[in-house]
Design a protein around this motif. Structure first.
Motif, PDB file in Angstrom:
ATOM      1  N   THR A 110     124.041  -0.503 -36.042  1.00 14.74           N
ATOM      2  CA  THR A 110     123.278  -1.833 -36.055  1.00 14.74           C
ATOM      3  C   THR A 110     121.749  -1.520 -35.571  1.00 14.74           C
ATOM      4  OG1 THR A 110     125.508  -2.001 -34.290  1.00 14.74           O
ATOM      5  CG2 THR A 110     123.843  -3.998 -34.470  1.00 14.74           C
ATOM      6  N   TYR A 111     121.556  -0.696 -34.925  1.00 15.10           N
ATOM      7  CA  TYR A 111     120.153  -0.728 -34.611  1.00 15.10           C
ATOM      8  C   TYR A 111     119.310  -0.288 -35.940  1.00 15.10           C
ATOM      9  CZ  TYR A 111     116.090   2.403 -33.017  1.00 15.10           C
ATOM     10  OH  TYR A 111     114.748   2.994 -32.803  1.00 15.10           O
ATOM     11  N   LEU A 112     119.814   0.376 -36.627  1.00 13.09           N
ATOM     12  CA  LEU A 112     119.029   0.478 -38.022  1.00 13.09           C
ATOM     13  C   LEU A 112     118.977  -0.650 -38.814  1.00 13.09           C
ATOM     14  CD1 LEU A 112     120.371   4.137 -38.971  1.00 13.09           C
ATOM     15  CD2 LEU A 112     117.983   3.559 -37.915  1.00 13.09           C
ATOM     16  N   ALA A 113     120.175  -1.343 -38.652  1.00 14.87           N
ATOM     17  CA  ALA A 113     120.277  -2.548 -39.700  1.00 14.87           C
ATOM     18  C   ALA A 113     119.279  -3.557 -39.183  1.00 14.87           C
ATOM     19  CB  ALA A 113     121.735  -3.001 -39.754  1.00 14.87           C
ATOM     20  N   PHE A 114     119.199  -3.695 -37.951  1.00 21.34           N
ATOM     21  CA  PHE A 114     118.094  -4.766 -37.540  1.00 21.34           C
ATOM     22  C   PHE A 114     116.634  -4.091 -37.130  1.00 21.34           C
ATOM     23  CE2 PHE A 114     122.195  -6.694 -36.205  1.00 21.34           C
ATOM     24  CZ  PHE A 114     121.903  -8.190 -36.592  1.00 21.34           C
ATOM     25  N   HIS A 115     116.669  -2.914 -37.466  1.00 20.88           N
ATOM     26  CA  HIS A 115     115.077  -2.564 -37.544  1.00 20.88           C
ATOM     27  C   HIS A 115     114.781  -2.499 -35.868  1.00 20.88           C
ATOM     28  CE1 HIS A 115     115.084  -2.124 -41.505  1.00 20.88           C
ATOM     29  NE2 HIS A 115     115.101  -3.420 -41.648  1.00 20.88           N
ATOM     30  N   GLY A 116     115.850  -2.305 -35.153  1.00 20.88           N
ATOM     31  CA  GLY A 116     115.599  -2.135 -33.569  1.00 20.88           C
ATOM     32  C   GLY A 116     114.989  -3.432 -32.811  1.00 20.88           C
ATOM     33  N   ASP A 117     115.095  -4.468 -33.750  1.00 18.63           N
ATOM     34  CA  ASP A 117     114.572  -5.786 -33.057  1.00 18.63           C
ATOM     35  C   ASP A 117     115.559  -6.887 -33.341  1.00 18.63           C
ATOM     36  OD1 ASP A 117     113.005  -7.733 -32.136  1.00 18.63           O
ATOM     37  OD2 ASP A 117     112.035  -8.230 -34.008  1.00 18.63           O
ATOM     38  N   ILE A 118     116.624  -6.957 -32.368  1.00 20.23           N
ATOM     39  CA  ILE A 118     117.548  -8.051 -32.427  1.00 20.23           C
ATOM     40  C   ILE A 118     117.245  -9.357 -31.794  1.00 20.23           C
ATOM     41  CG2 ILE A 118     120.064  -8.077 -32.215  1.00 20.23           C
ATOM     42  CD1 ILE A 118     120.190  -5.403 -32.235  1.00 20.23           C
ATOM     43  N   PRO A 119     117.721 -10.528 -32.491  1.00 15.21           N
ATOM     44  CA  PRO A 119     117.276 -11.728 -31.722  1.00 15.21           C
ATOM     45  C   PRO A 119     118.635 -11.844 -30.695  1.00 15.21           C
ATOM     46  CG  PRO A 119     117.931 -12.117 -33.999  1.00 15.21           C
ATOM     47  CD  PRO A 119     117.677 -10.485 -33.950  1.00 15.21           C
ATOM     48  N   ILE A 120     118.641 -12.503 -29.774  1.00 16.02           N
ATOM     49  CA  ILE A 120     119.396 -12.593 -28.624  1.00 16.02           C
ATOM     50  C   ILE A 120     120.666 -13.016 -29.025  1.00 16.02           C
ATOM     51  CG2 ILE A 120     120.117 -13.754 -26.439  1.00 16.02           C
ATOM     52  CD1 ILE A 120     117.038 -13.687 -25.807  1.00 16.02           C
ATOM     53  N   THR A 121     120.895 -14.107 -29.826  1.00 17.96           N
ATOM     54  CA  THR A 121     122.214 -14.553 -30.126  1.00 17.96           C
ATOM     55  C   THR A 121     123.233 -13.180 -30.810  1.00 17.96           C
ATOM     56  OG1 THR A 121     121.188 -15.714 -31.820  1.00 17.96           O
ATOM     57  CG2 THR A 121     122.357 -17.007 -30.227  1.00 17.96           C
ATOM     58  N   ALA A 122     122.371 -12.689 -31.884  1.00 22.81           N
ATOM     59  CA  ALA A 122     122.835 -11.602 -32.623  1.00 22.81           C
ATOM     60  C   ALA A 122     123.344 -10.474 -31.754  1.00 22.81           C
ATOM     61  CB  ALA A 122     122.037 -11.314 -33.776  1.00 22.81           C
ATOM     62  N   TRP A 123     122.516  -9.991 -31.045  1.00 25.00           N
ATOM     63  CA  TRP A 123     122.728  -9.247 -29.603  1.00 25.00           C
ATOM     64  C   TRP A 123     124.202  -9.260 -29.193  1.00 25.00           C
ATOM     65  CZ3 TRP A 123     124.170  -7.799 -24.657  1.00 25.00           C
ATOM     66  CH2 TRP A 123     123.746  -6.505 -24.309  1.00 25.00           C
ATOM     67  N   ASN A 124     124.303 -10.505 -28.700  1.00 24.85           N
ATOM     68  CA  ASN A 124     125.374 -10.925 -27.934  1.00 24.85           C
ATOM     69  C   ASN A 124     126.596 -10.782 -28.950  1.00 24.85           C
ATOM     70  OD1 ASN A 124     126.949 -11.623 -25.845  1.00 24.85           O
ATOM     71  ND2 ASN A 124     126.889 -13.846 -26.363  1.00 24.85           N
ATOM     72  N   SER A 125     126.754 -11.340 -30.276  1.00 26.54           N
ATOM     73  CA  SER A 125     127.758 -11.457 -31.037  1.00 26.54           C
ATOM     74  C   SER A 125     128.110  -9.952 -31.509  1.00 26.54           C
ATOM     75  CB  SER A 125     127.856 -12.385 -32.116  1.00 26.54           C
ATOM     76  OG  SER A 125     126.031 -12.777 -32.412  1.00 26.54           O
ATOM     77  N   VAL A 126     127.009  -9.118 -32.107  1.00 32.07           N
ATOM     78  CA  VAL A 126     127.020  -7.978 -32.615  1.00 32.07           C
ATOM     79  C   VAL A 126     127.905  -7.167 -31.265  1.00 32.07           C
ATOM     80  CG1 VAL A 126     126.427  -5.741 -33.271  1.00 32.07           C
ATOM     81  CG2 VAL A 126     125.589  -8.310 -34.258  1.00 32.07           C
ATOM     82  N   PHE A 127     127.292  -7.088 -30.105  1.00 30.36           N
ATOM     83  CA  PHE A 127     127.756  -6.461 -29.108  1.00 30.36           C
ATOM     84  C   PHE A 127     129.179  -6.696 -28.811  1.00 30.36           C
ATOM     85  CE2 PHE A 127     129.081  -6.215 -24.664  1.00 30.36           C
ATOM     86  CZ  PHE A 127     128.961  -4.685 -24.434  1.00 30.36           C
ATOM     87  N   TRP A 128     129.628  -7.655 -28.951  1.00 35.81           N
ATOM     88  CA  TRP A 128     131.069  -8.122 -28.666  1.00 35.81           C
ATOM     89  C   TRP A 128     132.058  -7.729 -29.849  1.00 35.81           C
ATOM     90  CZ3 TRP A 128     133.093  -8.636 -23.994  1.00 35.81           C
ATOM     91  CH2 TRP A 128     131.981  -8.966 -23.034  1.00 35.81           C
ATOM     92  N   ILE A 129     131.486  -8.041 -31.015  1.00 35.97           N
ATOM     93  CA  ILE A 129     132.238  -7.389 -32.221  1.00 35.97           C
ATOM     94  C   ILE A 129     132.420  -5.934 -32.242  1.00 35.97           C
ATOM     95  CG2 ILE A 129     132.294  -7.119 -34.624  1.00 35.97           C
ATOM     96  CD1 ILE A 129     130.788  -9.734 -34.706  1.00 35.97           C
ATOM     97  N   ILE A 130     131.500  -5.287 -31.603  1.00 32.36           N
ATOM     98  CA  ILE A 130     131.472  -3.759 -31.759  1.00 32.36           C
ATOM     99  C   ILE A 130     132.691  -3.292 -30.749  1.00 32.36           C
ATOM    100  CG2 ILE A 130     130.434  -1.576 -30.858  1.00 32.36           C
ATOM    101  CD1 ILE A 130     127.999  -2.603 -32.074  1.00 32.36           C
ATOM    102  N   LEU A 131     132.779  -4.001 -29.536  1.00 31.85           N
ATOM    103  CA  LEU A 131     133.445  -3.801 -28.320  1.00 31.85           C
ATOM    104  C   LEU A 131     134.791  -4.033 -28.935  1.00 31.85           C
ATOM    105  CD1 LEU A 131     133.582  -2.643 -25.831  1.00 31.85           C
ATOM    106  CD2 LEU A 131     133.259  -5.020 -24.805  1.00 31.85           C
ATOM    107  N   MET A 132     135.023  -5.322 -29.862  1.00 33.99           N
ATOM    108  CA  MET A 132     136.410  -5.403 -30.070  1.00 33.99           C
ATOM    109  C   MET A 132     136.952  -4.622 -30.997  1.00 33.99           C
ATOM    110  SD  MET A 132     137.573  -9.016 -32.065  1.00 33.99           S
ATOM    111  CE  MET A 132     137.725  -8.702 -33.545  1.00 33.99           C
ATOM    112  N   PHE A 133     136.289  -3.929 -32.092  1.00 38.27           N
ATOM    113  CA  PHE A 133     136.711  -2.978 -32.993  1.00 38.27           C
ATOM    114  C   PHE A 133     137.120  -1.872 -32.011  1.00 38.27           C
ATOM    115  CE2 PHE A 133     135.536  -6.133 -36.100  1.00 38.27           C
ATOM    116  CZ  PHE A 133     136.578  -6.093 -36.911  1.00 38.27           C
ATOM    117  N   GLY A 134     136.072  -1.327 -31.372  1.00 36.31           N
ATOM    118  CA  GLY A 134     136.181  -0.145 -30.471  1.00 36.31           C
ATOM    119  C   GLY A 134     137.636  -0.201 -29.719  1.00 36.31           C
ATOM    120  N   SER A 135     137.898  -1.342 -29.018  1.00 36.42           N
ATOM    121  CA  SER A 135     139.087  -1.168 -28.190  1.00 36.42           C
ATOM    122  C   SER A 135     140.298  -1.614 -29.126  1.00 36.42           C
ATOM    123  CB  SER A 135     138.972  -2.477 -27.209  1.00 36.42           C
ATOM    124  OG  SER A 135     138.371  -3.684 -27.727  1.00 36.42           O
TER     125      SER A 135
END
Lengths: 222, 204
Positions: B23-48
């Motif tokens: 994710t960090y590489l895909a966004f070049h380290g600069d993530i808009p806030i809504t994307a931060w939130n949604s990507v975070f939860w999606i990662i967590l969902m798949f991880g769990s």
């Protein structure tokens, strides 16, 4: 024929709701206008669906209690019929949304809830396809059915109330019955339509069940 | 039991770390806030999802028979719920840590966010544990697990994402307590039904 009179009554009620629903004058509301008539066609579908899913979960419970395969059949056919009505409800709603909101699908808690419900029950069917052994299939899918149903009720009950700003009509209170707007004449058409569609749903389930049993008999003979 | 197989635990950890890095590489380290939130939860969902399914579906049939003779099904599902709850709780904290390390941390109300994270973790784990039990009894395939759990997890994810967005952007948390209570009930309910239903699943 005589013992099936109530099935015919269901057909009559629906016919009545279709014809009269187009004829009676309706209250004019902003945005919705004449399309409020969709209340007669769209909302009863969800009632029929919920009735079917409720039947499904009751039969799953009965199966887990008695381990009688007949209850499993009942549960499956209830779910099948319920899915049919879910799609009908979805399509009537989509056509309506196209003219009222300008799009077939909008991001709205109510619509997402419907989508999730359908996914859930399609998953139930997929789960059944995955298991060969009959008793095992019945037991596992019964467990999933109960689990999914309870969660669905909770989510549908809680989610829309948590997120404000649904544009679906009748958002205050019960989404189906609390619609503000329908007057007495509309209710006279609306309630019989619900009863009619529920009866039709039960009839469809009966026909499907008969079909399943007849197929089995044929297989036994061969 | 699971601790005897550290490679599977490490696998989950590696999964989380590598997705965060991607994710960090895909966004070049600069993530808009809504994307931060949604990507975070999606990662967590798949991880769990990975974590929960690992516990049950890597179990060979013989071991199932072994447990079957040895254990009370209610105890087994309770222990699994506890274990998965802990595992996913730790996982979510780690994801949060890794995410804020690499992609920045826009969260304004950190304690509220962590509280939400933990309860959300319990909720995810309770749904996923029961679904994993169903999937494993139905012939062990990960795709089945995904199909069954997506629609069940989705509504909870919606609640979590909404609350998370509030914790990130809002100046003041409104209805914070109410959201927490609702989330808590949503987390407990599937566990409860799972405990009631599991003995039925268990019989062979």
């Amino acid at each position: 024929m005589k013992q099936n009179w109530w099935r015919w009554l269901g057909g009559l009620l629906i016919l009545k709701s279709i014809i009269i629903g187009l004829l009676i004058p309706v209250p004019q509301l902003p945005v919705i206008h004449e399309s409020i008539r969709n209340l007669f066609y769209h909302v009863p579908m969800w009632f029929a669906m919920m009735t079917m899913f409720l039947c499904g979960v009751i039969n799953s419970l009965r199966y887990l209690k008695n381990f009688d395969i007949r209850y499993d059949r009942l549960a499956v056919e209830s779910v099948n019929t319920g899915i049919l009505f879910a799609f009908l409800g979805l399509f009537t709603g989509m056509i309506w949304a196209r003219f009222t909101w300008g799009d077939f699908w909008v991001n709205d808690p109510q619509l997402n809830g419907a989508g999730i419900t359908i996914l859930m029950y399609l998953a139930y069917l997929v789960l059944r396809h995955g298991i060969e052994e009959e008793q095992k299939r019945a037991r596992i899918s019964a467990v999933y059915n109960i689990f999914a149903f309870v969660l669905m009720i909770v989510f549908i009950g809680i989610l829309p109330r948590l997120s404000e700003g649904s544009i679906h009509p009748g958002k205050d209170g019960n989404p189906a019955l609390g619609v503000k707007g329908p007057d007495a004449t509309m209710r006279l058409v609306f309630y019989p339509a619900i009863v009619g569609w529920v009866i039709i749903a039960l009839t469809i389930r009966k026909i499907r069940l008969t079909h399943v049993y007849l197929n089995e008999k044929l297989l036994d003979k061969e | 039991m699971e601790l005897k197989q550290p490679h599977s635990l490490n696998g989950i950890l590696l999964y989380v770390i590598s997705t965060v890095f991607v994710t960090y590489l895909a966004f070049h380290g600069d993530i808009p806030i809504t994307a931060w939130n949604s990507v975070f939860w999606i990662i967590l969902m798949f991880g769990s999802m990975n974590a929960a399914s690992r516990v049950l579906y890597q179990e060979p049939y013989s071991r199932h028979a072994f447990y079957y003779q040895l254990l009370n099904p209610t105890h087994l599902i309770l222990s699994r719920l506890l274990y998965n709850g802990l595992l996913i709780g730790i996982l979510s904290l780690l994801t949060f840590g890794g995410f804020s390390l690499l992609c920045g941390n826009p969260v304004k109300h950190t304690s509220y966010f962590i509280f939400e994270l933990l309860i959300g973790g319990i909720g995810l784990s309770s749904v996923l544990t029961v679904v994993a039990a169903i999937a494993s009894r139905a012939g062990q395939s990960f795709s089945l697990m995904a199909i069954l759990s997506f629609p069940l997890v989705l509504p909870m994810m919606l609640v979590l994402i909404n609350l998370g967005e509030q914790a990130i952007t809002a100046d003041q948390i409104t209805n914070g307590l109410r959201g927490g209570i609702v989330l808590f009930l949503l987390a407990l309910l599937p566990a409860l039904i799972g405990v009631i239903l599991f003995p039925h699943l268990w019989r062979d």
